[in-house]
Scaffold this active site. Sequence first.
Site, PDB file in Angstrom:
ATOM      1  N   ASN A  37       0.760  -1.281   0.142  1.00 54.22           N
ATOM      2  CA  ASN A  37       0.024  -0.141  -0.034  1.00 54.22           C
ATOM      3  C   ASN A  37       0.796   1.408   0.205  1.00 54.22           C
ATOM      4  O   ASN A  37       0.322   2.281   0.251  1.00 54.22           O
ATOM      5  CB  ASN A  37      -0.867  -0.100   1.299  1.00 54.22           C
ATOM      6  N   ASP A  38       1.994   1.144  -0.454  1.00 62.80           N
ATOM      7  CA  ASP A  38       3.110   2.260  -0.539  1.00 62.80           C
ATOM      8  C   ASP A  38       3.500   2.827   0.750  1.00 62.80           C
ATOM      9  O   ASP A  38       4.229   3.981   1.059  1.00 62.80           O
ATOM     10  CB  ASP A  38       2.496   3.446  -1.488  1.00 62.80           C
ATOM     11  N   HIS A 130      18.426  28.896   5.279  1.00 65.35           N
ATOM     12  CA  HIS A 130      18.041  29.965   4.205  1.00 65.35           C
ATOM     13  C   HIS A 130      18.013  31.369   4.886  1.00 65.35           C
ATOM     14  O   HIS A 130      18.658  32.154   4.227  1.00 65.35           O
ATOM     15  CB  HIS A 130      16.979  29.459   3.421  1.00 65.35           C
ATOM     16  N   ASP A 169      21.390  39.391  -3.669  1.00 62.64           N
ATOM     17  CA  ASP A 169      20.211  40.067  -2.982  1.00 62.64           C
ATOM     18  C   ASP A 169      20.817  40.453  -1.436  1.00 62.64           C
ATOM     19  O   ASP A 169      21.681  40.008  -1.045  1.00 62.64           O
ATOM     20  CB  ASP A 169      18.759  39.008  -2.672  1.00 62.64           C
ATOM     21  N   LYS A 192      17.249  42.769  -5.732  1.00 60.07           N
ATOM     22  CA  LYS A 192      16.365  41.675  -6.461  1.00 60.07           C
ATOM     23  C   LYS A 192      15.128  41.474  -5.861  1.00 60.07           C
ATOM     24  O   LYS A 192      14.743  41.853  -4.706  1.00 60.07           O
ATOM     25  CB  LYS A 192      17.211  40.330  -6.101  1.00 60.07           C
ATOM     26  N   ARG A 194      11.928  38.790  -6.097  1.00 57.14           N
ATOM     27  CA  ARG A 194      11.306  37.380  -6.786  1.00 57.14           C
ATOM     28  C   ARG A 194       9.643  37.675  -6.964  1.00 57.14           C
ATOM     29  O   ARG A 194       8.928  38.065  -6.154  1.00 57.14           O
ATOM     30  CB  ARG A 194      11.593  36.582  -5.956  1.00 57.14           C
ATOM     31  N   ASP A 218      26.028  32.554  -2.931  1.00 54.91           N
ATOM     32  CA  ASP A 218      24.673  32.309  -2.485  1.00 54.91           C
ATOM     33  C   ASP A 218      24.460  31.100  -1.594  1.00 54.91           C
ATOM     34  O   ASP A 218      25.499  30.157  -1.705  1.00 54.91           O
ATOM     35  CB  ASP A 218      23.783  32.143  -3.713  1.00 54.91           C
TER      36      ASP A 218
END
Length: 313
Positions: A37-38, A130, A169, A192, A194, A218
Amino acid sequence: MRDITVFSGSAHPELAEEICAHLGTPLHPVQLNRFANDVIEVQLQANCRERDVFLIQPLVPPVQEHLVELLLMLDAARGASAARTTVVMPHYAYARSDKKDAPRISIGARLVADLMVAAGANRVLAMTLHSPQVHGFFSVPVDHLHALRELARHFRRYDLSDTVVVSPDLGNAKEAAHFARLLGTGVAMGAKQRFSDDRVVISSVIGEVTGKDVIILDDEIAKGSTVIELLDRLREQRVRSVRIACTHGLFAGGAIERLSELPEVEEIVCTNTVPPPPKSGDKLTVLSIAPALAEAMRRIHDGESVSALFSTS
Protein backbone atom coordinates in the site's frame (compact mmCIF):
# COMPACT_ATOMS: atom_id res chain seq x y z
CA MET A 1 26.27 9.30 27.95
CA ARG A 2 27.14 6.00 26.28
CA ASP A 3 28.72 5.39 22.90
CA ILE A 4 27.83 7.33 19.78
CA THR A 5 25.62 5.49 17.26
CA VAL A 6 25.23 6.86 13.74
CA PHE A 7 22.60 5.99 11.14
CA SER A 8 21.94 7.37 7.68
CA GLY A 9 18.77 7.63 5.68
CA SER A 10 18.79 6.99 1.95
CA ALA A 11 19.14 10.68 0.94
CA HIS A 12 22.97 10.92 0.93
CA PRO A 13 24.69 7.80 2.31
CA GLU A 14 28.04 8.77 0.71
CA LEU A 15 28.25 11.86 2.94
CA ALA A 16 27.30 9.81 6.00
CA GLU A 17 30.05 7.28 5.26
CA GLU A 18 32.60 10.08 4.95
CA ILE A 19 31.46 11.66 8.23
CA CYS A 20 31.80 8.32 10.03
CA ALA A 21 35.26 7.82 8.55
CA HIS A 22 36.33 11.13 10.13
CA LEU A 23 34.69 10.16 13.43
CA GLY A 24 36.26 6.71 13.41
CA THR A 25 32.92 5.09 14.14
CA PRO A 26 30.85 2.67 12.04
CA LEU A 27 27.83 3.76 10.04
CA HIS A 28 25.08 1.41 11.15
CA PRO A 29 22.59 0.11 8.58
CA VAL A 30 18.94 1.05 8.29
CA GLN A 31 16.43 -1.36 6.80
CA LEU A 32 13.78 0.35 4.70
CA ASN A 33 10.71 -1.61 3.62
CA ARG A 34 7.83 -0.49 1.43
CA PHE A 35 4.55 -2.34 1.72
CA ALA A 36 2.06 -3.03 -1.07
CA ASN A 37 0.00 0.00 0.00
CA ASP A 38 3.11 2.25 -0.44
CA VAL A 39 3.62 2.67 3.32
CA ILE A 40 7.26 2.93 4.45
CA GLU A 41 8.64 1.00 7.42
CA VAL A 42 12.04 1.78 8.95
CA GLN A 43 14.12 -0.45 11.23
CA LEU A 44 17.41 0.71 12.79
CA GLN A 45 19.84 -2.21 12.62
CA ALA A 46 21.87 -1.49 15.77
CA ASN A 47 21.31 -1.10 19.48
CA CYS A 48 20.14 2.40 20.50
CA ARG A 49 19.37 1.89 24.19
CA GLU A 50 20.87 4.75 26.21
CA ARG A 51 23.08 5.65 23.22
CA ASP A 52 23.80 9.08 21.76
CA VAL A 53 22.12 8.58 18.38
CA PHE A 54 22.80 10.70 15.28
CA LEU A 55 20.54 10.44 12.21
CA ILE A 56 22.08 11.88 9.02
CA GLN A 57 19.51 12.90 6.41
CA PRO A 58 19.50 16.00 4.17
CA LEU A 59 16.07 16.86 2.78
CA VAL A 60 16.80 16.50 -0.93
CA PRO A 61 14.56 15.30 -3.79
CA PRO A 62 12.34 13.43 -3.39
CA VAL A 63 12.01 15.70 -0.35
CA GLN A 64 8.74 14.33 1.01
CA GLU A 65 9.98 10.72 0.82
CA HIS A 66 13.16 11.59 2.68
CA LEU A 67 11.27 13.63 5.26
CA VAL A 68 8.91 10.76 6.11
CA GLU A 69 11.88 8.40 6.25
CA LEU A 70 13.59 10.75 8.73
CA LEU A 71 10.45 11.02 10.88
CA LEU A 72 10.16 7.22 11.04
CA MET A 73 13.86 6.93 11.95
CA LEU A 74 13.31 9.40 14.78
CA ASP A 75 10.32 7.46 16.04
CA ALA A 76 12.29 4.21 15.85
CA ALA A 77 15.18 5.69 17.87
CA ARG A 78 12.81 7.00 20.53
CA GLY A 79 11.04 3.63 20.72
CA ALA A 80 14.45 1.95 21.08
CA SER A 81 15.18 4.05 24.21
CA ALA A 82 17.92 6.25 22.74
CA ALA A 83 19.36 8.58 25.38
CA ARG A 84 19.41 11.48 22.92
CA THR A 85 18.67 11.72 19.21
CA THR A 86 20.29 14.40 17.04
CA VAL A 87 19.15 15.07 13.49
CA VAL A 88 22.13 15.89 11.27
CA MET A 89 20.48 17.79 8.42
CA PRO A 90 23.05 19.23 6.01
CA HIS A 91 20.26 20.65 3.83
CA TYR A 92 16.84 21.76 5.11
CA ALA A 93 14.79 22.17 1.95
CA TYR A 94 11.78 23.62 3.78
CA ALA A 95 13.90 26.48 5.13
CA ARG A 96 12.86 28.58 2.12
CA SER A 97 9.26 28.48 3.37
CA ASP A 98 10.09 30.80 6.26
CA LYS A 99 7.50 33.58 6.10
CA LYS A 100 3.92 34.35 5.18
CA ASP A 101 4.43 36.64 2.19
CA ALA A 102 1.12 35.81 0.47
CA PRO A 103 -2.42 35.09 1.72
CA ARG A 104 -3.38 31.59 2.88
CA ILE A 105 0.02 29.93 2.54
CA SER A 106 1.73 27.63 5.02
CA ILE A 107 5.02 28.31 6.77
CA GLY A 108 6.59 24.97 5.97
CA ALA A 109 9.87 25.58 7.79
CA ARG A 110 8.10 25.88 11.13
CA LEU A 111 5.68 23.01 10.50
CA VAL A 112 8.39 20.53 9.49
CA ALA A 113 10.49 21.60 12.50
CA ASP A 114 7.53 20.79 14.74
CA LEU A 115 7.11 17.42 13.04
CA MET A 116 10.73 16.47 13.70
CA VAL A 117 10.49 17.42 17.36
CA ALA A 118 7.18 15.57 17.72
CA ALA A 119 8.78 12.48 16.16
CA GLY A 120 11.58 12.47 18.74
CA ALA A 121 14.37 14.89 17.76
CA ASN A 122 16.22 16.19 20.82
CA ARG A 123 18.70 18.30 18.88
CA VAL A 124 19.38 19.45 15.31
CA LEU A 125 22.69 20.02 13.51
CA ALA A 126 22.10 22.08 10.35
CA MET A 127 24.25 23.66 7.66
CA THR A 128 23.59 27.11 6.15
CA LEU A 129 19.88 27.61 6.76
CA HIS A 130 18.16 29.87 4.24
CA SER A 131 17.51 32.63 6.78
CA PRO A 132 18.38 33.25 10.46
CA GLN A 133 14.76 33.07 11.68
CA VAL A 134 14.50 29.39 10.68
CA HIS A 135 16.79 28.58 13.62
CA GLY A 136 14.07 29.88 15.95
CA PHE A 137 11.36 27.64 14.48
CA PHE A 138 12.79 24.66 16.39
CA SER A 139 11.82 24.12 20.03
CA VAL A 140 14.99 22.04 20.62
CA PRO A 141 18.63 23.21 20.49
CA VAL A 142 19.99 23.85 16.99
CA ASP A 143 23.68 23.97 16.09
CA HIS A 144 23.86 25.99 12.88
CA LEU A 145 27.06 25.57 10.88
CA HIS A 146 28.09 27.37 7.70
CA ALA A 147 30.48 26.42 4.90
CA LEU A 148 32.20 29.80 4.50
CA ARG A 149 35.51 28.55 5.89
CA GLU A 150 35.62 25.67 3.40
CA LEU A 151 34.70 27.96 0.52
CA ALA A 152 37.22 30.62 1.60
CA ARG A 153 40.00 28.04 1.89
CA HIS A 154 39.36 27.09 -1.74
CA PHE A 155 39.28 30.64 -3.13
CA ARG A 156 42.41 31.77 -1.27
CA ARG A 157 44.38 29.78 -3.85
CA TYR A 158 43.65 32.51 -6.43
CA ASP A 159 44.92 36.06 -6.82
CA LEU A 160 42.21 38.07 -5.03
CA SER A 161 43.85 41.47 -5.28
CA ASP A 162 41.13 42.84 -7.57
CA THR A 163 38.18 40.69 -6.49
CA VAL A 164 34.70 41.53 -5.21
CA VAL A 165 32.26 39.16 -3.51
CA VAL A 166 28.73 39.74 -4.83
CA SER A 167 25.54 38.67 -3.08
CA PRO A 168 22.53 38.21 -5.38
CA ASP A 169 20.23 39.98 -2.89
CA LEU A 170 20.10 41.86 0.38
CA GLY A 171 19.00 38.76 2.29
CA ASN A 172 22.39 37.12 1.78
CA ALA A 173 24.38 40.34 2.23
CA LYS A 174 25.52 39.56 5.79
CA GLU A 175 26.96 36.19 4.75
CA ALA A 176 28.59 37.79 1.71
CA ALA A 177 30.18 40.48 3.89
CA HIS A 178 31.51 37.80 6.25
CA PHE A 179 32.88 35.84 3.29
CA ALA A 180 34.52 38.99 1.89
CA ARG A 181 36.22 39.60 5.25
CA LEU A 182 37.59 36.04 5.21
CA LEU A 183 39.02 36.68 1.74
CA GLY A 184 40.06 40.28 2.31
CA THR A 185 38.01 41.57 -0.64
CA GLY A 186 35.29 44.11 -1.29
CA VAL A 187 31.60 43.28 -1.32
CA ALA A 188 28.63 44.22 -3.50
CA MET A 189 25.04 43.03 -3.83
CA GLY A 190 22.16 42.83 -6.25
CA ALA A 191 18.82 44.58 -5.84
CA LYS A 192 16.50 41.60 -6.36
CA GLN A 193 12.76 41.09 -6.58
CA ARG A 194 11.27 37.59 -6.74
CA PHE A 195 7.96 37.13 -8.55
CA SER A 196 7.81 33.30 -8.57
CA ASP A 197 10.01 30.29 -7.90
CA ASP A 198 11.82 30.68 -11.23
CA ARG A 199 11.25 34.36 -12.07
CA VAL A 200 13.43 37.01 -10.45
CA VAL A 201 14.45 40.50 -11.49
CA ILE A 202 17.71 42.14 -10.41
CA SER A 203 17.48 45.80 -11.34
CA SER A 204 21.01 46.84 -10.42
CA VAL A 205 24.20 45.93 -8.58
CA ILE A 206 25.05 48.01 -5.52
CA GLY A 207 28.81 48.41 -5.25
CA GLU A 208 31.83 48.79 -7.50
CA VAL A 209 32.29 45.76 -9.79
CA THR A 210 33.39 47.25 -13.12
CA GLY A 211 36.56 45.56 -14.36
CA LYS A 212 36.73 43.32 -11.28
CA ASP A 213 37.03 39.59 -10.76
CA VAL A 214 33.74 38.58 -9.16
CA ILE A 215 32.80 35.75 -6.80
CA ILE A 216 29.02 35.32 -6.63
CA LEU A 217 28.03 33.86 -3.24
CA ASP A 218 24.63 32.32 -2.58
CA ASP A 219 23.37 29.84 0.00
CA GLU A 220 21.58 27.61 -2.52
CA ILE A 221 21.38 27.25 -6.30
CA ALA A 222 18.36 25.32 -7.57
CA LYS A 223 17.31 26.32 -11.08
CA GLY A 224 19.98 29.03 -11.28
CA SER A 225 17.55 31.77 -12.36
CA THR A 226 18.84 34.24 -9.76
CA VAL A 227 22.49 33.73 -10.72
CA ILE A 228 21.73 34.01 -14.45
CA GLU A 229 19.82 37.26 -13.86
CA LEU A 230 22.72 38.61 -11.78
CA LEU A 231 25.17 37.63 -14.52
CA ASP A 232 23.21 39.80 -16.97
CA ARG A 233 23.75 42.82 -14.70
CA LEU A 234 27.43 41.98 -14.16
CA ARG A 235 27.92 41.65 -17.91
CA GLU A 236 26.57 45.19 -18.30
CA GLN A 237 29.16 46.32 -15.73
CA ARG A 238 31.94 44.66 -17.79
CA VAL A 239 33.35 42.50 -15.01
CA ARG A 240 36.56 40.67 -15.87
CA SER A 241 35.70 37.17 -14.66
CA VAL A 242 33.06 35.34 -12.63
CA ARG A 243 33.25 32.44 -10.21
CA ILE A 244 30.14 31.10 -8.48
CA ALA A 245 30.07 29.73 -4.93
CA CYS A 246 27.24 28.20 -2.92
CA THR A 247 26.72 25.79 -0.06
CA HIS A 248 23.81 23.77 -1.45
CA GLY A 249 24.33 22.92 -5.12
CA LEU A 250 20.95 21.43 -6.04
CA PHE A 251 21.27 22.36 -9.74
CA ALA A 252 17.75 21.30 -10.72
CA GLY A 253 16.46 21.21 -14.28
CA GLY A 254 19.84 21.34 -16.01
CA ALA A 255 21.06 24.40 -14.09
CA ILE A 256 24.66 23.21 -13.98
CA GLU A 257 24.72 22.86 -17.77
CA ARG A 258 23.22 26.33 -18.31
CA LEU A 259 25.68 27.98 -15.95
CA SER A 260 28.68 26.08 -17.34
CA GLU A 261 27.86 27.18 -20.88
CA LEU A 262 28.25 30.87 -19.99
CA PRO A 263 31.72 31.95 -21.17
CA GLU A 264 32.36 34.41 -18.35
CA VAL A 265 31.83 31.74 -15.68
CA GLU A 266 35.23 30.24 -14.92
CA GLU A 267 34.27 27.98 -12.02
CA ILE A 268 31.25 26.81 -10.00
CA VAL A 269 32.01 25.75 -6.43
CA CYS A 270 29.60 24.02 -4.04
CA THR A 271 29.78 21.62 -1.10
CA ASN A 272 28.49 18.07 -0.76
CA THR A 273 25.59 18.87 1.58
CA VAL A 274 23.50 17.36 -1.24
CA PRO A 275 24.49 14.69 -3.78
CA PRO A 276 26.33 16.32 -6.71
CA PRO A 277 24.64 16.25 -10.11
CA PRO A 278 25.48 13.19 -12.24
CA LYS A 279 26.54 15.36 -15.20
CA SER A 280 28.67 18.06 -13.61
CA GLY A 281 31.03 19.26 -16.35
CA ASP A 282 34.58 20.54 -16.03
CA LYS A 283 33.68 23.80 -14.27
CA LEU A 284 32.13 22.26 -11.13
CA THR A 285 34.22 21.83 -7.97
CA VAL A 286 32.64 20.02 -5.00
CA LEU A 287 34.11 20.62 -1.54
CA SER A 288 33.49 18.26 1.37
CA ILE A 289 31.85 19.49 4.58
CA ALA A 290 32.13 16.04 6.16
CA PRO A 291 35.09 17.06 8.40
CA ALA A 292 33.14 20.05 9.76
CA LEU A 293 30.01 17.99 10.44
CA ALA A 294 32.05 15.20 12.02
CA GLU A 295 33.83 17.63 14.35
CA ALA A 296 30.51 19.24 15.32
CA MET A 297 29.04 15.81 16.07
CA ARG A 298 32.05 14.92 18.19
CA ARG A 299 31.70 18.15 20.15
CA ILE A 300 27.98 17.61 20.68
CA HIS A 301 28.67 14.09 21.95
CA ASP A 302 31.49 15.24 24.27
CA GLY A 303 29.59 18.29 25.54
CA GLU A 304 32.02 20.80 24.03
CA SER A 305 31.30 24.13 22.37
CA VAL A 306 30.23 23.97 18.73
CA SER A 307 30.33 27.74 18.27
CA ALA A 308 34.07 27.61 19.03
CA LEU A 309 34.47 26.10 15.57
CA PHE A 310 33.90 29.60 14.18
CA SER A 311 35.85 31.60 16.76
CA THR A 312 38.71 32.27 14.35
CA SER A 313 36.50 32.87 11.29
